[in-house]
Write a protein that holds these residues in place. Structure first.
Motif, PDB file in Angstrom:
ATOM      1  N   MET A 272       0.816  16.948  10.907  1.00  0.00           N
ATOM      2  CA  MET A 272       1.709  16.465   9.861  1.00  0.00           C
ATOM      3  C   MET A 272       2.155  15.041  10.152  1.00  0.00           C
ATOM      4  O   MET A 272       2.202  14.207   9.268  1.00  0.00           O
ATOM      5  CB  MET A 272       2.929  17.381   9.830  1.00  0.00           C
ATOM      6  CG  MET A 272       3.360  17.892   8.489  1.00  0.00           C
ATOM      7  SD  MET A 272       2.197  18.042   7.169  1.00  0.00           S
ATOM      8  CE  MET A 272       2.715  19.572   6.489  1.00  0.00           C
ATOM      9  N   ARG A 273       2.459  14.796  11.444  1.00  0.00           N
ATOM     10  CA  ARG A 273       2.908  13.465  11.825  1.00  0.00           C
ATOM     11  C   ARG A 273       1.804  12.439  11.555  1.00  0.00           C
ATOM     12  O   ARG A 273       2.066  11.350  11.051  1.00  0.00           O
ATOM     13  CB  ARG A 273       3.286  13.470  13.306  1.00  0.00           C
ATOM     14  CG  ARG A 273       4.110  12.314  13.750  1.00  0.00           C
ATOM     15  CD  ARG A 273       4.517  12.498  15.186  1.00  0.00           C
ATOM     16  NE  ARG A 273       5.487  13.582  15.333  1.00  0.00           N
ATOM     17  CZ  ARG A 273       6.797  13.416  15.193  1.00  0.00           C
ATOM     18  NH1 ARG A 273       7.279  12.232  14.917  1.00  0.00           N
ATOM     19  NH2 ARG A 273       7.613  14.425  15.332  1.00  0.00           N
TER      20      ARG A 273
ATOM     21  N   ALA B  30      -0.663  12.709   9.350  1.00  0.00           N
ATOM     22  CA  ALA B  30      -0.820  12.546   7.908  1.00  0.00           C
ATOM     23  C   ALA B  30       0.263  11.635   7.356  1.00  0.00           C
ATOM     24  O   ALA B  30      -0.013  10.728   6.565  1.00  0.00           O
ATOM     25  CB  ALA B  30      -0.763  13.917   7.225  1.00  0.00           C
ATOM     26  N   LEU B  31       1.485  11.874   7.790  1.00  0.00           N
ATOM     27  CA  LEU B  31       2.613  11.068   7.320  1.00  0.00           C
ATOM     28  C   LEU B  31       2.412   9.604   7.675  1.00  0.00           C
ATOM     29  O   LEU B  31       2.557   8.708   6.835  1.00  0.00           O
ATOM     30  CB  LEU B  31       3.902  11.602   7.959  1.00  0.00           C
ATOM     31  CG  LEU B  31       5.191  10.865   7.641  1.00  0.00           C
ATOM     32  CD1 LEU B  31       5.450  10.863   6.157  1.00  0.00           C
ATOM     33  CD2 LEU B  31       6.352  11.519   8.371  1.00  0.00           C
TER      34      LEU B  31
ATOM     35  N   LEU C 130      -0.420   8.125   5.590  1.00  0.00           N
ATOM     36  CA  LEU C 130      -0.012   7.957   4.190  1.00  0.00           C
ATOM     37  C   LEU C 130       0.828   6.694   4.028  1.00  0.00           C
ATOM     38  O   LEU C 130       0.595   5.880   3.131  1.00  0.00           O
ATOM     39  CB  LEU C 130       0.800   9.168   3.725  1.00  0.00           C
ATOM     40  CG  LEU C 130       0.030  10.344   3.144  1.00  0.00           C
ATOM     41  CD1 LEU C 130       0.955  11.534   2.942  1.00  0.00           C
ATOM     42  CD2 LEU C 130      -0.619   9.954   1.827  1.00  0.00           C
ATOM     43  N   LEU C 131       1.790   6.521   4.925  1.00  0.00           N
ATOM     44  CA  LEU C 131       2.664   5.350   4.813  1.00  0.00           C
ATOM     45  C   LEU C 131       1.884   4.073   5.102  1.00  0.00           C
ATOM     46  O   LEU C 131       2.093   3.036   4.470  1.00  0.00           O
ATOM     47  CB  LEU C 131       3.860   5.490   5.755  1.00  0.00           C
ATOM     48  CG  LEU C 131       4.778   6.675   5.427  1.00  0.00           C
ATOM     49  CD1 LEU C 131       5.943   6.751   6.399  1.00  0.00           C
ATOM     50  CD2 LEU C 131       5.306   6.587   4.001  1.00  0.00           C
TER      51      LEU C 131
ATOM     52  N   LEU D 176      -1.281   3.674   4.454  1.00  0.00           N
ATOM     53  CA  LEU D 176      -2.121   3.445   3.274  1.00  0.00           C
ATOM     54  C   LEU D 176      -1.314   2.749   2.176  1.00  0.00           C
ATOM     55  O   LEU D 176      -1.793   1.812   1.531  1.00  0.00           O
ATOM     56  CB  LEU D 176      -2.662   4.784   2.768  1.00  0.00           C
ATOM     57  CG  LEU D 176      -3.690   4.726   1.637  1.00  0.00           C
ATOM     58  CD1 LEU D 176      -4.979   4.093   2.128  1.00  0.00           C
ATOM     59  CD2 LEU D 176      -3.975   6.117   1.096  1.00  0.00           C
ATOM     60  N   ALA D 177      -0.072   3.223   1.988  1.00  0.00           N
ATOM     61  CA  ALA D 177       0.791   2.600   0.977  1.00  0.00           C
ATOM     62  C   ALA D 177       1.013   1.131   1.308  1.00  0.00           C
ATOM     63  O   ALA D 177       0.928   0.260   0.443  1.00  0.00           O
ATOM     64  CB  ALA D 177       2.124   3.341   0.898  1.00  0.00           C
TER      65      ALA D 177
ATOM     66  N   ALA E  26      -2.101  -1.060   0.780  1.00  0.00           N
ATOM     67  CA  ALA E  26      -2.490  -1.313  -0.608  1.00  0.00           C
ATOM     68  C   ALA E  26      -1.739  -2.488  -1.199  1.00  0.00           C
ATOM     69  O   ALA E  26      -2.153  -3.060  -2.197  1.00  0.00           O
ATOM     70  CB  ALA E  26      -2.254  -0.056  -1.453  1.00  0.00           C
ATOM     71  N   VAL E  27      -0.622  -2.880  -0.553  1.00  0.00           N
ATOM     72  CA  VAL E  27       0.226  -3.925  -1.131  1.00  0.00           C
ATOM     73  C   VAL E  27      -0.493  -5.278  -1.276  1.00  0.00           C
ATOM     74  O   VAL E  27      -0.461  -5.868  -2.357  1.00  0.00           O
ATOM     75  CB  VAL E  27       1.541  -4.076  -0.330  1.00  0.00           C
ATOM     76  CG1 VAL E  27       2.339  -5.267  -0.823  1.00  0.00           C
ATOM     77  CG2 VAL E  27       2.369  -2.810  -0.430  1.00  0.00           C
TER      78      VAL E  27
ATOM     79  N   GLY F 215      -3.364  -6.126  -1.895  1.00  0.00           N
ATOM     80  CA  GLY F 215      -4.300  -6.168  -3.016  1.00  0.00           C
ATOM     81  C   GLY F 215      -3.630  -6.500  -4.336  1.00  0.00           C
ATOM     82  O   GLY F 215      -4.289  -6.925  -5.285  1.00  0.00           O
ATOM     83  N   SER F 216      -2.304  -6.302  -4.390  1.00  0.00           N
ATOM     84  CA  SER F 216      -1.611  -6.664  -5.616  1.00  0.00           C
ATOM     85  C   SER F 216      -1.034  -8.074  -5.533  1.00  0.00           C
ATOM     86  O   SER F 216      -0.640  -8.646  -6.532  1.00  0.00           O
ATOM     87  CB  SER F 216      -0.496  -5.662  -5.908  1.00  0.00           C
ATOM     88  OG  SER F 216       0.551  -5.803  -4.979  1.00  0.00           O
TER      89      SER F 216
ATOM     90  N   TYR G 240      -9.641  -3.365  -1.341  1.00  0.00           N
ATOM     91  CA  TYR G 240      -9.907  -1.933  -1.489  1.00  0.00           C
ATOM     92  C   TYR G 240     -11.307  -1.525  -1.049  1.00  0.00           C
ATOM     93  O   TYR G 240     -11.630  -0.350  -1.035  1.00  0.00           O
ATOM     94  CB  TYR G 240      -9.599  -1.503  -2.925  1.00  0.00           C
ATOM     95  CG  TYR G 240      -8.188  -1.906  -3.263  1.00  0.00           C
ATOM     96  CD1 TYR G 240      -7.121  -1.287  -2.628  1.00  0.00           C
ATOM     97  CD2 TYR G 240      -7.922  -2.967  -4.117  1.00  0.00           C
ATOM     98  CE1 TYR G 240      -5.820  -1.698  -2.850  1.00  0.00           C
ATOM     99  CE2 TYR G 240      -6.617  -3.375  -4.362  1.00  0.00           C
ATOM    100  CZ  TYR G 240      -5.573  -2.740  -3.721  1.00  0.00           C
ATOM    101  OH  TYR G 240      -4.288  -3.149  -3.934  1.00  0.00           O
TER     102      TYR G 240
ATOM    103  N   PHE H 214      -8.890  -1.244   5.080  1.00  0.00           N
ATOM    104  CA  PHE H 214      -8.379  -0.287   4.098  1.00  0.00           C
ATOM    105  C   PHE H 214      -9.233   0.984   4.113  1.00  0.00           C
ATOM    106  O   PHE H 214      -8.709   2.103   4.122  1.00  0.00           O
ATOM    107  CB  PHE H 214      -8.376  -0.918   2.704  1.00  0.00           C
ATOM    108  CG  PHE H 214      -7.658  -0.096   1.672  1.00  0.00           C
ATOM    109  CD1 PHE H 214      -6.278  -0.129   1.580  1.00  0.00           C
ATOM    110  CD2 PHE H 214      -8.354   0.720   0.801  1.00  0.00           C
ATOM    111  CE1 PHE H 214      -5.601   0.631   0.633  1.00  0.00           C
ATOM    112  CE2 PHE H 214      -7.692   1.488  -0.148  1.00  0.00           C
ATOM    113  CZ  PHE H 214      -6.317   1.436  -0.225  1.00  0.00           C
TER     114      PHE H 214
ATOM    115  N   LEU I  75      -8.542  16.719  -3.663  1.00  0.00           N
ATOM    116  CA  LEU I  75      -8.448  15.288  -3.337  1.00  0.00           C
ATOM    117  C   LEU I  75      -9.715  14.820  -2.616  1.00  0.00           C
ATOM    118  O   LEU I  75     -10.273  13.770  -2.936  1.00  0.00           O
ATOM    119  CB  LEU I  75      -7.231  15.019  -2.447  1.00  0.00           C
ATOM    120  CG  LEU I  75      -5.869  14.937  -3.134  1.00  0.00           C
ATOM    121  CD1 LEU I  75      -4.800  14.616  -2.103  1.00  0.00           C
ATOM    122  CD2 LEU I  75      -5.860  13.880  -4.224  1.00  0.00           C
TER     123      LEU I  75
END
Lengths: 328, 525
Positions: free
Chosen positions: B1-2, B4-5, B8-9, B11-12, B15-16, B18-19, B54, B59, B174
């Motif tokens: 879980m740790r 994955a968490l 996930l963070l 990855l978020a 992704a920044v 790219g914007s 991406y 990434f 997914l």
């Protein structure tokens, strides 16, 4: 009636709603002050979950009676709302009726759903935030969030009417789709639940600090649920928001496939919707991760909601992309 | 879980950028512009793949790690869940009162239920068993009498196996989406073609203006069909003063021919309703004007006569068009020209279009002679003109001004090279109708995505899995009936949440209430 006349009536209704919300906000604040006084007068009021597990006995023969100890339920603080709170909530409902009226008039004026540009989106999203706040009371008494909700909505409406206002204009071809109704509406629903969840997380963080001996001046916090209960409430609200957000993402992808010829193209708005989704996915995982419950997950929820606000404001206004529908 | 968490963070966060920076995939012009404006930093940023975030190594590494950890989590959980689905609820704990949710009550010996039958521990448990069963629980009876001496019967019940099923479905779907997207982009393709009204498109590779095949694409995948653009209409707002000239509708009317068929089907393509043909989706993504230009040599022989696609530069369709005349004239001629559907002169004498509709069309031509740079055979874009080896002969930088033509007008090319005509395409009996003087083109995007349906299917699975995985409570409930020394019966109720379960307490209380009702017992608080 002409479009322009309807649009101006819509604005009048929205301004009236803002005035009523302002009074509601003041009343909620007075209620918080009142709660401080209450908390001082009968210390300690801290509502601790007490479990009673006694054993009942059978009484009198003849009729079969089973005695049972008091229900094993967490005693909720039996606090009837103060006058201020009741007045504030009544004003909130009044303001909301005006608000929804203004929103509907705007839709009638434009002959379409009232969420096709930033002004209309801020109008509708804030109406849904207040709607969620009002109807969530049936499920849980969360009126203590009233000052946050009315204050937040006042800010959103202030920016919406002053900064984002545009006259009614026809929809460009790319927006002429029933997906506008679904995709954007579900996005506003998700935003509303995230907003309520963020409010709960803020209160949770304050409560946690107070439980550890900090912030002695915030006496009214004694009348709020304890931090664990707040965390559970926040989680349940945010999870609903997350489901709506997931649906927004997918409905958006289906629409993008119809309108732009691809379901995913890393457009800036798509990127930020994805980032928000990932943050809240992280939040849900944090609930099941040792050491991440409590304040850490509350911070994640707040970062997530911050990203939602960033997506709505900065990304819409300053980032280049295909979602160029702010109308500004 | 740790893990994955953390991923996930991460990855978020990843992704920044790219914007923040233009991406080659979504905004190639922005990247070119950034390189032009920041020649020093752009190559450094490019080295870190910030214009291809991406598809970048870092990434991709994050999301691949995330999916590997996901697979590493899903497989053991699926095995565990498959076992749980086949097994009975576990043995009742000895000390139910230690559980978070617990209540108990006692009744004296010899009580009878509604039918007048004496309640025993066995009948009480049987009633609980059927009640739980009806409530959707999987049940198992346990008898631990041997240990305590008196009857100690219990029913162990569990419900909400669907929660874990939904959870696994969500995560598996997914993974499947990622695989489908990968396969789809490998075997699919996208292509673009701009069609002037009246022109036809045949689905062969040379017909595309640009073509991006997937890694495993072969020409054999191109299904034969033809599309003829019969008409294209654009409607602009004319009433609402707040939105004059804003587009309201684009409609392309086409005739399609499947395979070698000569029998056509009339169809319509609009922005939100693509055309489905031969397993392809055909989208209407752009449009503009295609003025018909004719160039003649001094003797009047036509050396160039065709509609030229002008690319829109702004919302009022001020459009840029390029004409190249490599042969037929005394020198090679290159023309860079702007088309204004509704021309207007600004205070600084520059021209601009003030309405996207054809109200007052005009073209201004800037002309060059010299070497077009296409003799070597190297492919050059038809939408750009390389003037590095050419001399301007009419335009802002030379004494001869740029040539301005309205539909039907002709002008001489400087240096006696020949003449150029902006043809009026309106019907002979309607030459004054400016709205018909210039043809339009529609820009079609043609896609083949063989896994589109699969991606949708797995996306639906994701939503279904999410709903069941989040909102169906998984819980265990125990009801125990213990015979007391005096012959009375002590009833115990307990529940245990497995995962988020805010409704556990009330569910257990509800079971207790219904159970005593079923036994004909009245509760007094």
């Amino acid at each position: 009636m002409t479009t322009a006349a309807l649009a101006s009536y819509s604005l009048v209704a929205v301004y009236s709603a803002m005035a009523v919300y302002l009074f509601a906000f003041i009343a909620y604040t007075l209620d918080l002050a009142r709660r401080s006084a209450e908390a001082t007068s009968n210390v300690p009021v801290v509502a601790e979950a007490v479990r009673t597990a006694g054993v009942g006995t059978l009484s009198s023969a003849g009729t079969t009676v089973l005695e049972r100890p008091a229900a094993v339920r967490e005693p909720t603080p039996s606090r009837r709302g103060s006058v201020f709170e009741r007045v504030a909530f009544a004003l909130t409902i009044l303001g909301w009726v005006l608000h929804v009226g203004g929103d509907v008039l705007r839709g009638v004026a434009a002959h379409r759903v009232p969420w096709a540009n930033m002004f209309e989106f801020s109008l509708t999203a804030s109406a849904i935030i207040v709607g969620v706040f009002i109807f969530v009371q049936i499920w849980q008494p969360l009126k203590f969030l009233g000052a946050y909700i009315t204050g937040f909505v006042l800010i959103v409406l202030g920016f919406g009417t002053v900064g984002f206002y545009v006259d009614v204009v026809p929809l460009p071809p790319a927006l002429q789709s029933y997906w506008l109704v679904i995709h954007v509406f579900v996005a506003t629903l998700g935003t509303a639940f995230f907003a309520v969840g963020a409010g709960l997380s803020v209160v949770q963080l304050i409560q946690t600090r107070r439980e550890h001996g900090g912030l002695p001046s915030l006496k009214f916090m004694q009348t709020f649920p304890d931090s664990v209960k707040l965390e559970n409430l926040a989680y349940r609200v945010v999870v609903v928001g997350f489901v709506f957000w997931t649906f927004t993402l997918m409905a958006g992808a289906i629409w993008a496939e119809h309108a732009w010829g691809r379901y995913w193209g890393w457009d800036t708005k798509e990127v930020w919707t994805f980032i928000i989704w990932t943050i809240f996915a992280g939040y849900i995982h944090a609930r099941a991760t040792r050491g991440w419950r409590g304040s850490r997950s509350a911070w994640l929820a707040l970062i997530g909601f911050g990203a939602v606000m960033f997506n709505f404001t900065v990304v819409n206004l300053y980032f280049h992309g295909l979602h160029a529908y702010s109308g500004l | 879980m740790r893990t994955a968490l953390f991923l996930l963070l991460l990855l978020a966060l990843a992704a920044v950028p790219g914007s923040l920076f233009s991406q080659r995939s979504s905004d190639p012009n922005g990247v070119t512009q950034y390189f032009a404006e920041h020649p020093d930093t752009a190559p450094i940023l490019d080295k870190f793949q910030l214009f291809d975030v991406y598809t970048s190594v870092w990434f991709s590494a994050i999301y691949l790690l995330l999916f590997i950890s996901l697979i590493g989590c899903v497989i053991p959980r699926a095995i565990h869940h498959a076992r749980a689905l086949r097994s009975r609820p576990p043995r009742t704990p000895v000390h139910l009162e230690r559980l978070g949710t617990f209540s108990a009550s006692e009744m004296k010996a010899g009580q009878t239920d509604a039918a007048g039958v004496t309640i025993t521990a066995a009948s009480a448990i049987e009633a609980a068993r059927s009640l739980l069963r009806r409530s959707g629980y999987r049940v198992q009876l346990f008898d631990t009498a041997a240990k305590t001496g008196t009857a100690d019967l219990s029913v162990s019940a569990e419900r909400g196996y669907l929660r874990e099923t939904g959870n696994l479905l969500f995560h598996t779907a997914l993974i499947c989406i990622l695989i489908s997207v990968g396969v789809g982009s490998g075997f699919g393709y996208t292509g673009q073609r701009a069609l002037v009204v009246g022109q036809a498109f045949a689905n062969v590779r040379v017909s595309f203006d640009s073509f991006n095949p997937g890694r495993f694409f072969t020409d054999a995948q191109l299904v034969p069909y033809r599309i003829v653009l019969n008409s294209f209409s654009a409607t602009y707002e004319e009433q609402n003063t707040n939105a004059l000239g804003e587009p309201i509708d684009y409609t392309a009317k086409v005739t399609t021919y499947e395979g070698d068929s000569t029998e056509g089907t009339k169809q319509t393509i609009k922005v939100n309703s693509p055309l489905e043909i031969g397993g392809n989706q055909v989208y209407l993504l752009g449009n503009g004007y295609a003025p018909h230009i004719t160039v003649r040599d001094p003797s009047g022989t036509v050396v160039f006569s065709e509609p030229v696609i002008y690319l829109a530069q702004d919302a009022n369709l001020t459009s840029l068009g390029i004409v190249k005349i490599p042969d037929g004239l005394a020198k090679q001629v290159g023309i860079r020209s702007f088309f204004y559907p509704t021309v207007a002169e600004a205070s600084d004498k520059t021209l601009a279009s003030v309405n996207p509709d054809l109200l007052n069309p005009e073209i201004s031509f800037v002309m060059y002679t010299g070497n077009l740079g296409i003799d070597s055979g190297a492919p050059k874009s038809v939408y750009s003109l390389d003037v590095s080896k050419m001399t301007e002969v009419a335009g802002p930088d030379v004494s001869t001004a740029a040539i301005h033509l309205k539909p039907g007008q002709t002008a001489q090319i400087p240096g006696g090279l020949g003449s150029i005509t902006f043809d009026n395409m309106a019907p002979a009996n309607d030459k004054q109708n400016l709205e018909k003087s210039v043809q339009r083109f529609a820009s079609l995007d043609i896609h083949r995505d063989p896994t589109l349906g699969w991606v949708l299917f797995f996306a639906i699975c994701v939503v279904l899995g999410l709903l069941t995985g989040l909102f169906i409570p998984r819980r265990r409930v125990w009801v125990k009936a213990v015979e007391q020394k005096d012959g009375g019966i002590r009833l115990e109720y307990a529940g245990l949440a497995r995962g988020e379960d805010p409704g556990l307490e009330s569910a257990v209380a509800d079971i207790a209430t219904r159970h005593s009702q079923q036994l004909g017992l009245r509760l007094t608080p």
